[in-house]
Design a protein around this motif. Structure first.
Motif, short mmCIF file in Angstrom:
data_model
loop_
_atom_site.label_atom_id
_atom_site.label_comp_id
_atom_site.label_asym_id
_atom_site.label_seq_id
_atom_site.Cartn_x
_atom_site.Cartn_y
_atom_site.Cartn_z
N LYS A 123 20.77 18.95 66.70
CA LYS A 123 20.34 18.24 65.50
C LYS A 123 19.29 17.16 65.83
N GLY A 124 18.15 17.24 65.12
CA GLY A 124 17.10 16.25 65.27
C GLY A 124 16.24 16.41 66.51
N ILE A 144 16.96 31.97 66.31
CA ILE A 144 16.24 31.02 65.45
C ILE A 144 17.08 30.67 64.23
N ARG A 145 17.63 31.68 63.59
CA ARG A 145 18.41 31.43 62.37
C ARG A 145 19.65 30.60 62.66
N ALA A 146 20.29 30.88 63.79
CA ALA A 146 21.49 30.11 64.15
C ALA A 146 21.12 28.67 64.48
N ILE A 147 20.03 28.47 65.20
CA ILE A 147 19.60 27.12 65.57
C ILE A 147 19.18 26.33 64.33
N GLN A 148 18.54 26.99 63.38
CA GLN A 148 18.12 26.31 62.15
C GLN A 148 19.31 25.73 61.40
N GLN A 149 20.48 26.36 61.52
CA GLN A 149 21.67 25.86 60.85
C GLN A 149 22.09 24.50 61.40
N GLN A 150 21.65 24.18 62.64
CA GLN A 150 22.02 22.91 63.27
C GLN A 150 20.96 21.82 63.08
#
Length: 473
Positions: A123-124, A144-150
């Motif tokens: 996050k951040g 990418i999609r999983a990381i975007q959730q964080q």
């Protein structure tokens, strides 16, 4: 178009194109294992950025496993290549079978690679997401999609080689992308390396261990007791344990204590277990005496930064905990004071093996993000009511705890999952909820043990008491 020599050279060439991110404390490098780790290692080394793995597994078409019909991530996200599925007429049961198999392997790898370390916070952060090459891009898309959730600040993709069509589609998914080669025709990732031999698990573990010094994960200060304030009755004690002396922190009620809780950590550096200080303080406030200590000395922990060997030496940790338990029983506890264990990390394995040896003398156990499976055959011999506390996001540790519970006596063990909590319970309110579970467990099994022993079940022992308390397996 010239071939790349190997993954290491590819990483160095990518690092040269990513120098704008050097020495930036907000940057972290995430590698897609296994092949992405040697590439990412060189990038992290050059940029002096923390390195971690992000687990994603390709879903290969049965019989043609190199052809991806999709991918999954450790966060539970699944991305499917519908075009491949439609052309090959793949059915849902086939896709589900492959998904189940690959998820099991992903969980195994996460446990092996992380060596009980929590994932870095995303996050951040500016995330440099690295692989050794892209073909269809389905694995990278899932990541990418999983990381975007964080909720990262930015995602930068870094790969040595990709076909032009995949490069174009990936550019739309990330905030930025660096790619060394985009050959046409493409044929396959391996053709663009002189050496594309398979990366093995031991190489991944070795590189992550070497990069350990770059992990700059800050401690959650809300989860520690203020350094300039010590709880009432706080004392430093030196505890003999074979050839070494272990430093402990004692909070002792001279009168009317509910019992003594030993807080056990598998490492020698107190900073590795700051949550134990908070939990010890809260247990003390709830009426328990507490002894918080590490099973390794600080000198041993210093050497562990490179070797990471002693913390997994469960026989050594168990011998030391046995000696500390003997010391507590002779020096601190009276006959009417029940004794409990609170443990984490590999300290949980030592706690369970020690409890199996001490039998009814250990009235209750609580494990926080622990490794009970390392206790091996001793699991079946534990007679102490045991609570396994797991963060809801800590999937690999949850799986290990579920497997361990299956090997323990029915009715004695409960798993409590704290939703949205990670391995270190750093999220707002997560550690407080874990503390509440812990106090409730010890209130039940330490405070009530005499009634169970003397009144309800004079002959049955711990197993009979657990059934009455309504524990579930």
């Amino acid at each position: 178009m010239k071939q790349l020599k190997n993954r290491s050279e590819a990483g160095k060439l990518l690092a040269a194109k990513l120098q704008q991110y050097a020495d930036n404390p907000n940057v972290l490098v995430l590698a897609l294992p296994r092949g992405g780790v040697p590439v990412a290692f060189e990038i992290a080394l050059s940029l002096q950025a923390p390195l971690d793995v992000f687990l994603v597994r390709k879903l290969g078409v049965p019989g043609h496993e190199e052809l991806a019909m999709g991918a999954i991530s450790s966060s539970g996200d699944r991305v499917l290549n519908q075009e491949i599925i439609d052309v090959l007429q793949l059915t849902e049961p086939v896709i589900d079978r492959v998904t189940h198999r690959e998820r099991q392997e992903m969980n195994r790898r996460e446990a092996v690679y992380r060596q009980n370390k929590p994932p870095l916070k995303i996050k951040g952060k500016t995330v440099l997401l690295v692989d050794d090459g892209l073909a269809t891009g389905s694995t990278m898309t899932a990541a990418i999609r999983a990381i975007q959730q964080q909720k990262p600040e930015k995602i930068v993709l870094a790969v040595p080689v990709a076909p032009p069509s995949t490069f174009e589609s990936m550019q739309k998914l990330g905030d930025d992308m660096v790619c060394l080669l985009t050959p046409e025709p493409f044929y396959g990732v391996g053709l663009w390396y002189q050496d594309f031999s398979q990366t093995q698990d031991d190489e991944v573990i070795r590189l992550l261990s070497q990069a350990e010094g770059w992990r700059k994960e800050p401690l959650d200060k809300k989860s520690t007791f203020p350094a300039d304030q010590e709880p009432p009755g706080f004392h430093h004690v030196s505890i003999p344990a074979g050839s070494v002396e272990l430093e402990g922190k004692l909070l002792h009620h001279e009168e009317h204590t509910k019992g003594i809780v030993m807080l056990i950590h598998g490492c020698g550096n107190p900073r590795q277990g700051p949550e134990h200080d908070l939990i010890a303080h809260k247990l003390y406030e709830a009426g328990f005496s507490t002894l918080r200590f590490d099973l390794l000395t600080e000198d041993e922990e210093t050497s562990e930064i490179k070797s990471r060997h002693l913390r997994f030496d469960v026989p050594l940790l168990t011998r030391r905990l046995t000696e500390v338990t003997d010391w507590v029983m002779h020096e601190l506890a009276t006959e009417d004071q029940p004794l409990g264990f609170f443990s984490s990390s590999t300290g949980t394995a030592a706690a369970l093996k020690t409890a199996a040896a001490f039998g009814h003398h250990i009235k209750a156990i609580v494990s926080l993000s622990g490794r009970p499976e390392l206790a091996g055959e001793a699991l079946a011999k534990v007679t102490s009511p045991t609570l396994l506390l797991i963060g809801g996001q800590d999937i690999s540790i949850l799986d290990l705890n579920v497997c361990a519970r299956a090997r323990m006596r029915p009715g004695l063990v409960r798993i409590d999952v704290v939703p949205q909590a990670s391995h270190l319970f750093e999220e707002e309110g997560a550690l407080e909820r874990a503390v509440d579970h812990t106090i409730a467990w010890f209130d039940q099994h330490l405070v009530e043990h005499e009634l169970a022993d003397n009144s309800r079940y004079p002959q049955t022992g711990s197993r009979g008491r657990s059934s009455e308390y309504g524990l579930f397996g």
